[in-house]
Design a protein around this motif. Sequence first.
Motif, PDB file in Angstrom:
ATOM      1  N   THR A  15       2.591   3.666   9.996  1.00  0.00           N
ATOM      2  CA  THR A  15       2.621   5.087  10.322  1.00  0.00           C
ATOM      3  C   THR A  15       1.709   5.433  11.491  1.00  0.00           C
ATOM      4  O   THR A  15       0.802   4.685  11.844  1.00  0.00           O
ATOM      5  N   ASP A  16       1.946   6.600  12.041  1.00  0.00           N
ATOM      6  CA  ASP A  16       1.226   7.086  13.217  1.00  0.00           C
ATOM      7  C   ASP A  16      -0.110   7.710  12.794  1.00  0.00           C
ATOM      8  O   ASP A  16      -0.330   8.914  12.947  1.00  0.00           O
ATOM      9  N   VAL A  47       5.090  -3.766   5.336  1.00  0.00           N
ATOM     10  CA  VAL A  47       5.210  -2.311   5.391  1.00  0.00           C
ATOM     11  C   VAL A  47       3.885  -1.696   4.955  1.00  0.00           C
ATOM     12  O   VAL A  47       3.346  -2.051   3.907  1.00  0.00           O
ATOM     13  N   GLN A  48       3.362  -0.760   5.770  1.00  0.00           N
ATOM     14  CA  GLN A  48       2.103  -0.099   5.420  1.00  0.00           C
ATOM     15  C   GLN A  48       2.202   1.385   5.797  1.00  0.00           C
ATOM     16  O   GLN A  48       1.869   1.774   6.916  1.00  0.00           O
ATOM     17  N   GLU A  67      -6.017   5.905   8.173  1.00  0.00           N
ATOM     18  CA  GLU A  67      -6.285   4.497   8.496  1.00  0.00           C
ATOM     19  C   GLU A  67      -7.229   4.420   9.678  1.00  0.00           C
ATOM     20  O   GLU A  67      -7.383   5.374  10.442  1.00  0.00           O
ATOM     21  N   GLY A  68      -7.900   3.297   9.835  1.00  0.00           N
ATOM     22  CA  GLY A  68      -8.673   3.022  11.037  1.00  0.00           C
ATOM     23  C   GLY A  68      -7.918   1.972  11.828  1.00  0.00           C
ATOM     24  O   GLY A  68      -6.833   2.213  12.352  1.00  0.00           O
ATOM     25  N   LYS A  78      -3.379   6.917  -2.871  1.00  0.00           N
ATOM     26  CA  LYS A  78      -2.584   7.901  -2.139  1.00  0.00           C
ATOM     27  C   LYS A  78      -2.706   7.744  -0.632  1.00  0.00           C
ATOM     28  O   LYS A  78      -1.717   7.808   0.095  1.00  0.00           O
ATOM     29  N   GLU A  79      -3.950   7.529  -0.135  1.00  0.00           N
ATOM     30  CA  GLU A  79      -4.132   7.495   1.313  1.00  0.00           C
ATOM     31  C   GLU A  79      -3.491   6.284   1.970  1.00  0.00           C
ATOM     32  O   GLU A  79      -3.274   6.251   3.177  1.00  0.00           O
ATOM     33  N   LYS A  80      -3.160   5.260   1.174  1.00  0.00           N
ATOM     34  CA  LYS A  80      -2.467   4.079   1.702  1.00  0.00           C
ATOM     35  C   LYS A  80      -0.944   4.232   1.670  1.00  0.00           C
ATOM     36  O   LYS A  80      -0.213   3.314   2.027  1.00  0.00           O
ATOM     37  N   GLY A  81      -0.481   5.405   1.217  1.00  0.00           N
ATOM     38  CA  GLY A  81       0.949   5.674   1.233  1.00  0.00           C
ATOM     39  C   GLY A  81       1.723   4.972   0.135  1.00  0.00           C
ATOM     40  O   GLY A  81       2.941   4.791   0.246  1.00  0.00           O
TER      41      GLY A  81
END
Length: 260
Positions: free
Chosen positions: A188-189, A163-164, A169-170, A99-102
Amino acid sequence: ALPMKNASGKKVLTLHGIYSKQVDVLHGQTTGKLSSSYEQDALSWADAITVISKEAYDYYTKLGFQVSLVPNAIDISSLQQKAERIHEKQIIFAGRLSKEKGILDLLEMGEKLPKDMHLLILGSGPEEEKVKQSTKSHTNIHYLGYVPKDRTISLIRGSDILVQPSLAEGVSSTILEAMACKTPVITTDVGDNKELLNNGICGIIIEPNSPQKLLELTLGLLDNKQRAESLKESAFKQVQKYDWSQVGKLYLNIYESLLV
């Protein structure tokens, strides 16, 4: 962190993101608050703390910890030079299927792509089954599973766009590798993406949880070869400062300071 508490010698703790916030995204606010409490205990056991993003540096500094900013690095000269293109129009995602990687936003975007635009998904993780389901109903979504590093780089180098759409993210090693491969990036931002890519100059950055915007910008960049060329050339110049020949010196300085 518990073994680190009891280990002899000097201890360096490197944080790849803001731990409690990542737990919050994955497991909810209650678990996130609990992890934040334990996190502060773990940080106090370290002799030196390094973080890979300015966002994390600001966060942990405000908590009262002495932190060093040492970004992720790659060995640019060692990257596979071969480019592998499977489809005429090829978009790629490489990373953990979570999930956290979109990954859910990626699938929503991928299911709306024109049939002649192909999305390659590399990696493994808890959302793997959802990825496999998308490939069954959409012939232009391709799940390759775990792929060895050299071939991953070849596929990134042979793709039109990486695409990410991460939610947390770090400093992403995958984005660094795409920059070194001269593959344009849309991300993403979050984390240090905006500092790394300088939106509109070295890459394209959007708000997280924006699959429709992700689709529109991906289609637009595929149709604008001149812009893609400008982005990848600027990104290639920018990524040189993230080579191990530069970042390694920062780690050596920290190690040497602990031996005094």
